[in-house]
Design a protein around this motif. Structure first.
Motif, PDB file in Angstrom:
ATOM      1  N   ILE A 174       0.680  -1.144   0.122  1.00 38.87           N
ATOM      2  CA  ILE A 174      -0.003   0.043  -0.045  1.00 38.87           C
ATOM      3  C   ILE A 174       0.986   1.191   0.005  1.00 38.87           C
ATOM      4  CG2 ILE A 174      -1.851   1.180   1.297  1.00 38.87           C
ATOM      5  CD1 ILE A 174      -2.656  -1.377   2.421  1.00 38.87           C
ATOM      6  N   VAL A 175       0.658   2.363  -1.031  1.00 38.59           N
ATOM      7  CA  VAL A 175       1.307   3.397  -0.923  1.00 38.59           C
ATOM      8  C   VAL A 175       0.518   4.793  -0.606  1.00 38.59           C
ATOM      9  CG1 VAL A 175       2.538   5.080  -2.643  1.00 38.59           C
ATOM     10  CG2 VAL A 175       3.074   2.460  -2.597  1.00 38.59           C
ATOM     11  N   LEU A 178       7.406  16.409   6.402  1.00 45.96           N
ATOM     12  CA  LEU A 178       6.664  16.879   7.689  1.00 45.96           C
ATOM     13  C   LEU A 178       5.319  16.020   7.885  1.00 45.96           C
ATOM     14  CD1 LEU A 178       6.700  18.237  10.530  1.00 45.96           C
ATOM     15  CD2 LEU A 178       5.878  20.347   9.286  1.00 45.96           C
ATOM     16  N   PHE A 179       4.570  16.152   6.733  1.00 42.20           N
ATOM     17  CA  PHE A 179       3.193  15.384   6.714  1.00 42.20           C
ATOM     18  C   PHE A 179       3.345  14.116   6.975  1.00 42.20           C
ATOM     19  CE2 PHE A 179      -0.543  13.680   4.859  1.00 42.20           C
ATOM     20  CZ  PHE A 179      -1.668  14.516   5.491  1.00 42.20           C
ATOM     21  N   SER A 180       4.512  13.382   6.168  1.00 40.68           N
ATOM     22  CA  SER A 180       4.573  12.011   6.273  1.00 40.68           C
ATOM     23  C   SER A 180       4.950  11.485   7.785  1.00 40.68           C
ATOM     24  CB  SER A 180       5.702  11.581   5.416  1.00 40.68           C
ATOM     25  OG  SER A 180       5.420  12.032   3.828  1.00 40.68           O
ATOM     26  N   GLN A 181       5.620  12.255   8.532  1.00 33.79           N
ATOM     27  CA  GLN A 181       6.235  12.023   9.763  1.00 33.79           C
ATOM     28  C   GLN A 181       4.906  12.224  10.536  1.00 33.79           C
ATOM     29  OE1 GLN A 181       8.735  10.720  10.889  1.00 33.79           O
ATOM     30  NE2 GLN A 181       8.515  10.630  12.887  1.00 33.79           N
ATOM     31  N   TYR A 182       4.209  13.190  10.217  1.00 32.45           N
ATOM     32  CA  TYR A 182       2.750  13.586  11.309  1.00 32.45           C
ATOM     33  C   TYR A 182       2.090  12.033  11.077  1.00 32.45           C
ATOM     34  CZ  TYR A 182      -0.484  16.879  13.044  1.00 32.45           C
ATOM     35  OH  TYR A 182      -1.204  17.617  13.885  1.00 32.45           O
ATOM     36  N   ASN A 186       3.488   0.205   9.265  1.00 29.70           N
ATOM     37  CA  ASN A 186       3.284   1.410   8.237  1.00 29.70           C
ATOM     38  C   ASN A 186       3.417   0.868   6.931  1.00 29.70           C
ATOM     39  OD1 ASN A 186       2.416   4.171   9.682  1.00 29.70           O
ATOM     40  ND2 ASN A 186       4.521   3.905  10.418  1.00 29.70           N
ATOM     41  N   MET A 187       2.468   1.472   6.066  1.00 32.28           N
ATOM     42  CA  MET A 187       2.441   1.442   4.702  1.00 32.28           C
ATOM     43  C   MET A 187       3.775   2.227   4.091  1.00 32.28           C
ATOM     44  SD  MET A 187      -0.662   3.939   3.770  1.00 32.28           S
ATOM     45  CE  MET A 187      -0.695   4.909   5.267  1.00 32.28           C
ATOM     46  N   ARG A 188       3.864   1.980   2.755  1.00 37.57           N
ATOM     47  CA  ARG A 188       5.111   2.823   2.265  1.00 37.57           C
ATOM     48  C   ARG A 188       4.473   4.360   1.966  1.00 37.57           C
ATOM     49  NH1 ARG A 188       6.251  -0.637  -3.235  1.00 37.57           N
ATOM     50  NH2 ARG A 188       7.406   1.360  -3.612  1.00 37.57           N
ATOM     51  N   GLN A 189       5.243   5.211   1.857  1.00 37.59           N
ATOM     52  CA  GLN A 189       5.036   6.757   1.855  1.00 37.59           C
ATOM     53  C   GLN A 189       5.809   7.273   0.908  1.00 37.59           C
ATOM     54  OE1 GLN A 189       3.754   9.368   4.936  1.00 37.59           O
ATOM     55  NE2 GLN A 189       4.159   7.688   6.474  1.00 37.59           N
ATOM     56  N   MET A 190       5.341   8.295  -0.200  1.00 42.14           N
ATOM     57  CA  MET A 190       6.000   8.536  -0.855  1.00 42.14           C
ATOM     58  C   MET A 190       5.676   9.997  -1.342  1.00 42.14           C
ATOM     59  SD  MET A 190       5.828   5.950  -4.355  1.00 42.14           S
ATOM     60  CE  MET A 190       6.664   4.383  -4.169  1.00 42.14           C
ATOM     61  N   ILE A 191       6.491  10.835  -1.856  1.00 41.58           N
ATOM     62  CA  ILE A 191       6.054  12.262  -2.301  1.00 41.58           C
ATOM     63  C   ILE A 191       6.383  12.361  -3.678  1.00 41.58           C
ATOM     64  CG2 ILE A 191       6.752  14.752  -2.009  1.00 41.58           C
ATOM     65  CD1 ILE A 191       7.798  13.924   0.669  1.00 41.58           C
ATOM     66  N   PHE A 192       5.411  12.971  -4.590  1.00 45.06           N
ATOM     67  CA  PHE A 192       5.435  12.735  -6.019  1.00 45.06           C
ATOM     68  C   PHE A 192       6.799  13.143  -6.615  1.00 45.06           C
ATOM     69  CE2 PHE A 192       4.724  13.526 -10.373  1.00 45.06           C
ATOM     70  CZ  PHE A 192       4.114  12.236 -10.781  1.00 45.06           C
ATOM     71  N   GLN A 193       7.277  14.140  -5.858  1.00 41.96           N
ATOM     72  CA  GLN A 193       8.650  14.708  -6.152  1.00 41.96           C
ATOM     73  C   GLN A 193       9.521  13.711  -6.356  1.00 41.96           C
ATOM     74  OE1 GLN A 193       9.051  17.764  -7.326  1.00 41.96           O
ATOM     75  NE2 GLN A 193      11.395  18.167  -7.291  1.00 41.96           N
ATOM     76  N   GLU A 194       9.795  12.840  -5.252  1.00 40.60           N
ATOM     77  CA  GLU A 194      10.523  11.588  -5.291  1.00 40.60           C
ATOM     78  C   GLU A 194      10.597  10.860  -6.767  1.00 40.60           C
ATOM     79  OE1 GLU A 194      10.423  10.926  -0.614  1.00 40.60           O
ATOM     80  OE2 GLU A 194       9.338   9.479  -2.042  1.00 40.60           O
ATOM     81  N   LEU A 195       9.318  10.590  -7.135  1.00 37.92           N
ATOM     82  CA  LEU A 195       9.347   9.946  -8.481  1.00 37.92           C
ATOM     83  C   LEU A 195      10.086  10.764  -9.667  1.00 37.92           C
ATOM     84  CD1 LEU A 195       5.679   8.398  -8.412  1.00 37.92           C
ATOM     85  CD2 LEU A 195       7.764   7.304  -7.708  1.00 37.92           C
ATOM     86  N   SER A 241       3.144  -4.963  -8.029  1.00 36.86           N
ATOM     87  CA  SER A 241       2.712  -5.300  -6.572  1.00 36.86           C
ATOM     88  C   SER A 241       1.936  -4.667  -5.460  1.00 36.86           C
ATOM     89  CB  SER A 241       4.187  -5.799  -5.761  1.00 36.86           C
ATOM     90  OG  SER A 241       4.709  -4.431  -5.431  1.00 36.86           O
ATOM     91  N   ILE A 242       1.779  -3.384  -5.869  1.00 39.03           N
ATOM     92  CA  ILE A 242       1.023  -2.432  -5.143  1.00 39.03           C
ATOM     93  C   ILE A 242      -0.607  -2.603  -5.151  1.00 39.03           C
ATOM     94  CG2 ILE A 242       0.334  -0.159  -4.667  1.00 39.03           C
ATOM     95  CD1 ILE A 242       3.119  -0.975  -3.689  1.00 39.03           C
ATOM     96  N   HIS A 243      -1.205  -2.818  -4.349  1.00 41.58           N
ATOM     97  CA  HIS A 243      -2.603  -3.184  -4.208  1.00 41.58           C
ATOM     98  C   HIS A 243      -3.561  -1.973  -4.018  1.00 41.58           C
ATOM     99  CE1 HIS A 243      -2.725  -7.716  -3.720  1.00 41.58           C
ATOM    100  NE2 HIS A 243      -1.694  -7.435  -3.816  1.00 41.58           N
ATOM    101  N   TYR A 244      -2.925  -0.988  -3.273  1.00 41.78           N
ATOM    102  CA  TYR A 244      -3.870   0.163  -3.000  1.00 41.78           C
ATOM    103  C   TYR A 244      -2.799   1.372  -3.095  1.00 41.78           C
ATOM    104  CZ  TYR A 244      -7.906  -2.730  -1.566  1.00 41.78           C
ATOM    105  OH  TYR A 244      -9.053  -3.533  -1.685  1.00 41.78           O
ATOM    106  N   VAL A 245      -3.330   2.548  -3.672  1.00 39.94           N
ATOM    107  CA  VAL A 245      -2.619   3.612  -3.549  1.00 39.94           C
ATOM    108  C   VAL A 245      -3.467   4.894  -2.824  1.00 39.94           C
ATOM    109  CG1 VAL A 245      -1.711   5.547  -4.847  1.00 39.94           C
ATOM    110  CG2 VAL A 245      -1.150   3.379  -5.584  1.00 39.94           C
ATOM    111  N   LEU A 246      -3.247   5.654  -1.902  1.00 46.26           N
ATOM    112  CA  LEU A 246      -3.770   6.821  -1.308  1.00 46.26           C
ATOM    113  C   LEU A 246      -3.097   8.002  -1.736  1.00 46.26           C
ATOM    114  CD1 LEU A 246      -4.105   4.016   0.836  1.00 46.26           C
ATOM    115  CD2 LEU A 246      -5.407   5.619   1.959  1.00 46.26           C
ATOM    116  N   ILE A 247      -3.964   8.874  -2.253  1.00 46.22           N
ATOM    117  CA  ILE A 247      -3.266  10.598  -2.596  1.00 46.22           C
ATOM    118  C   ILE A 247      -3.873  11.339  -1.619  1.00 46.22           C
ATOM    119  CG2 ILE A 247      -2.824  11.995  -4.357  1.00 46.22           C
ATOM    120  CD1 ILE A 247      -3.167   9.800  -6.492  1.00 46.22           C
ATOM    121  N   ASP A 248      -3.245  11.858  -0.909  1.00 48.93           N
ATOM    122  CA  ASP A 248      -3.784  12.872   0.098  1.00 48.93           C
ATOM    123  C   ASP A 248      -3.483  14.449  -0.656  1.00 48.93           C
ATOM    124  OD1 ASP A 248      -5.193  14.054   2.070  1.00 48.93           O
ATOM    125  OD2 ASP A 248      -3.896  13.099   3.616  1.00 48.93           O
TER     126      ASP A 248
END
Length: 830
Positions: A268-269, A276-280, A292-301, A552-559
């Motif tokens: 899950i991503v 800061l939000f990721s840590q929050y 915890n699931m995987r966390q990404m920031i689009f800038q990283e891609l 392999s990713i089943h779910y993606v959440l975009i905040d």
């Protein structure tokens, strides 16, 4: 609904029974984890002690390998057993603080006629059973039977078990609890879908650095979002503080629970807006009993794909670039370019360009060169590429092109072996290389024929080795798609005339051309603007048929979904083709330049190719008090406002100072009053403003009554809040909340007509207190006149050294009530 004393006493006795069971199971698990941990350490320490390693022949080698495998399996089983026991222990310790928060009494259909007693179903963060597993004391909130607590009121109710038909019956009781440190503090019966009384109690406590788990306060629509795993795309619109992110994380916990036999947290991503939000949010899932699931920031891609070649500007640097621009015309031209490059029309134009290049003409290739000479020309590559059938898919063309290039390299290798440079290189080959080549020839059986010239065969193989080693870089050049000249193709695309401009729009076209040449110039210097980064990434991957795939990713959440462009949504879909997506956002918090004319993120199913999508709107807002939310929302259309949760507090205060010096004096006094009670968020418009204020506060720290290290400046890479006073730009405050917020420099010189959303977003970071400071000499923004004067209190900054209060109210009645409310709420410690 009140309870009689007999029922209350029964609840207390039941809680004590549960607490005793928890203590017993915790003690047992502590012993178990101690034993398992010791076994694991012993196995690791003595893994090789009793191992007989014998590699003298194939039989002994196989026996040794089998012995190692057996020992490794034993160690793995012990580690797994220890890990599971430790995780269960951690959850039981958490339950010991608050074992459950809800109860329903339920009678199945058919049992009512038999006058069967209602089953008492207590609901908490995890399940708890007695020692022999014959009785549930607590049901996990994610269990199917628990859904009735969120979905139904007393009366007819039903739930869907994992297998079989839906089970219906009657809910005879719905009860909620507040338990702290094993003590029953509040209990009440309710017929509401969600107990507002419990939410009020939860939100009356101070906020911590981590988001609070509000499992017990899920509304019906939130529960619908949490438990629905059938749709491809789930879209949630919710105002500031409506619980979108909390519900999304509970959705993850539910999905991991329901699909625990086939899915893990790393499948899950979550896309977050910043570190800061990721840590929050990183502590919420463990609080719910999940990893915890995987966390990404689009800038990283973007950095992953383009960072080797360019310095890639991010959204925050772009925002700062615009906010600090002194040339109004240039700033407007930049914003126009940004908005166009984030639009659906621009996406469709680039998509058409990619297809046209792949099918007709426009592909630009880099020639393959070796030792200063061209081996394969760009023209040859163009001819080969367009020699494939025009209806061949792009990804297939890319594969065919690589095969063709490798064949050309094979032929070029053979020709290079005849060159003089190879003969010269053979003279300098060291003995180690020569021996390796000799052994290779020997292994192939090259010395077995009587008429074979041994030295000639070795020299032939040596030439192959020399040329092949030099050609490895060329083959990597092909395998990594470097033969495609992405930069030249993107520049070619940028310099095309936009299809929407007519001849009479020469002034706009001139500005567009200026912006285009600026982008092209920076790209030539190895710098990529944020508005160009996502289109460049999409084009680069599109020309390759989107080869970067994580199936392999089943779910993606975009905040903060309102901040994403069609390019980013389309790229995420291609990158995670199997994933179901949960999209969370608030159109009113679209604060970046590309948001100003962008469509609502409700159009995203188009870019995600969703076959089944569902939409929800969270209407209630819980973070801010009603006075703060009413004030902040006065700038929004009435029909689009959230419903404030009925939580009282002081009115927002606008502090008017004569000039900047007096404004800073007022800020110092304000902070001095509150710094020992709450963490204060001081929100400026830009990073430039934030740095300037931070330096002034550092110099005045002792005067304010804090140490300099108690004052924290938040930058885009900040991962956690640590200061008692936090200074930050508004655009970095998304998703964060403070007990008390001070908005600095809210005058018209800093906030212009386009900053309504930014101001709204910054104001809604405040939970209990909101103060705003400005210099009257600069005036207020033009849109301030739209704010009802009854929604805030005006006050004056005071410049005297011996003042006892940070402001003097002009409206004595309002000011008095405001200060009284502050005195009641301002003594909380975060």
């Amino acid at each position: 609904m009140t309870m009689d004393q007999k029922a209350l006493q029964k609840e207390k006795e039941r809680l004590q029974e549960v607490m005793q069971l928890l203590v017993k199971q915790i003690d047992l698990l502590e012993q178990t984890t101690g034993i398992r941990g010791h076994e694991v350490r012993e196995l690791k320490t003595h893994f090789w002690d009793d191992m007989s390693v014998n590699l003298t022949n194939d039989t002994e080698t196989m026996e040794t390998f089998s012995s190692i495998q057996q020992e490794a399996r034993l160690l793995s089983e012990r580690e797994k057993s220890y890990r599971l026991a430790a995780e269960r222990l951690q959850m039981l310790v958490r339950l010991e603080q608050s074992p459950y928060f809800g109860r329903i009494d339920f009678v199945e259909e058919g049992e009512a006629e038999a006058e069967a007693e209602a089953e008492q179903i207590y609901i908490g963060l995890a399940s708890l059973m007695n020692e022999d597993g014959s009785r549930f004391y607590i049901y996990d909130w994610r269990a199917p039977i628990s859904s009735m607590f969120y979905d139904d009121s007393p009366g007819p109710a039903s739930y869907q078990p994992p297998e079989g038909a839906r089970i219906a019956g009657e809910m005879t009781l719905k009860r909620q609890y507040v338990i702290r440190e094993g003590e029953l503090q509040h209990v009440f019966d309710t017929d509401l879908t969600i107990g507002d009384s419990l939410l009020q109690q939860a939100l009356s406590d101070s906020s911590s650095e981590q988001m609070k788990s509000i499992v017990a306060t899920i509304q019906r629509e939130q529960n619908q979002m949490i438990r629905n795993d059938q749709v491809d795309v789930f879209i949630v619109q919710g105002g500031a503080g409506s619980g979108k992110t909390s519900a999304a994380l509970q959705r993850v916990a539910y999905l991991l629970y329901k699909h625990r036999n086939r899915m893990t947290a790393d499948q899950i991503v979550l896309f977050s807006p910043n570190p800061l939000f990721s840590q929050y949010v990183s502590h919420v899932l463990p609080e719910l009993g999940e990893a915890n699931m995987r966390q990404m920031i689009f800038q990283e891609l973007t950095e992953e794909a383009l960072g080797r070649f360019y310095t890639v500007e991010d959204l925050y640097d772009q925002t700062e670039r615009l906010y600090t621009s002194r040339n109004a015309d240039w700033k407007q031209a930049q914003k126009t370019a940004i908005q166009w490059k984030a639009s659906a029309a621009y996406f469709e134009w680039l998509d058409q360009y990619i297809r046209s290049c792949a099918e007709q003409a426009g592909m630009i290739f880099r020639p393959v060169t070796f030792r200063g000479r061209v081996l394969i020309t760009a023209e040859q590559m163009t001819e080969a590429y367009y020699g494939f059938p025009s209806d061949t898919p792009i990804d297939r063309k890319n594969v065919l092109m690589k095969k063709w290039l490798h064949k050309q390299l094979d032929q070029a290798e053979k020709e290079q072996r005849k060159k003089k440079w190879v003969q010269d290189a053979m003279e300098w080959v060291d003995d180690e290389v020569y021996q390796r080549v000799y052994q290779r020839v020997q292994k192939k059986g090259g010395f077995q024929a009587e008429s074979f010239d041994d030295d000639q065969q070795v020299r032939k193989e040596l030439k192959k080795w020399i040329v092949n080693s030099k050609f490895r870089k060329l083959r990597a050049f092909v395998d990594r798609d470097r033969f495609l000249d992405d930069e030249a193709m993107f520049l070619q695309f940028l310099r095309q005339r936009p299809p929407f401009w007519e001849d009479e729009n020469e002034i706009d076209l001139l500005r567009w051309n200026e912006m285009t040449e600026e982008s092209c110039r920076l790209i030539g210097e190895g710098r990529l603007l944020a508005e160009d980064a996502s289109p460049y990434l999409y084009m680069m991957e599109g020309l390759r048929g989107f080869s970067r795939v994580d199936g392999s990713i089943h779910y993606v959440l975009i905040d903060e979904a309102q901040d994403y462009t069609p390019f980013q949504y389309a790229y995420i879909r291609h990158r995670f083709p199997r994933a179901k997506l949960t999209i969370l956002g608030d159109i009113h918090q679209g604060i970046y330049a590309h948001n100003e004319s962008a469509d609502s993120f409700h159009t995203v199913p188009k870019w995600l190719h969703a076959q089944r999508d569902e939409r929800l709107s969270f209407k209630m807002s819980y973070r801010s008090t009603a006075p703060i939310l009413d004030f902040a929302q006065s700038l929004l259309p009435e029909e689009q406002r959230s419903i404030p949760f009925d939580r009282s507090g002081p009115m927002p205060v606008l502090i008017e100072a004569h000039d900047e010096d007096e404004a800073f004096d007022a800020l110092q006094a304000l902070v001095r009053e509150q710094v020992n009670s709450n963490r204060i968020g001081i929100i400026c418009k830009t990073m430039e403003n934030s740095r300037e204020l931070y330096q002034k506060l550092q110099q005045a720290a002792i005067q304010i009554g804090v140490e300099p290290e108690d004052i924290q400046l938040v930058v885009k890479d900040t991962q956690r809040l640590s200061g008692r006073m936090v200074v930050l730009p508004a655009y970095l405050s998304k998703g964060i909340e403070f007990e008390s917020v001070v908005l600095w420099q809210v005058d018209g010189g800093h906030y212009d007509e386009t900053d309504r959303r930014l101001f709204y977003m910054a104001a809604t970071r405040a939970m209990h207190q909101l103060q705003m400071i400005y210099a009257k000499s600069a005036g207020l923004p033009s849109w301030w006149n739209e704010i009802d004067s009854d929604l805030y209190t005006r006050a004056e900054g005071r410049s005297t050294e011996d003042r006892s209060s940070s402001f003097e109210g002009r409206n004595d009645e309002n000011q008095s009530s405001s200060r009284t409310a502050f005195d009641k709420r301002g003594d909380r410690v975060e």
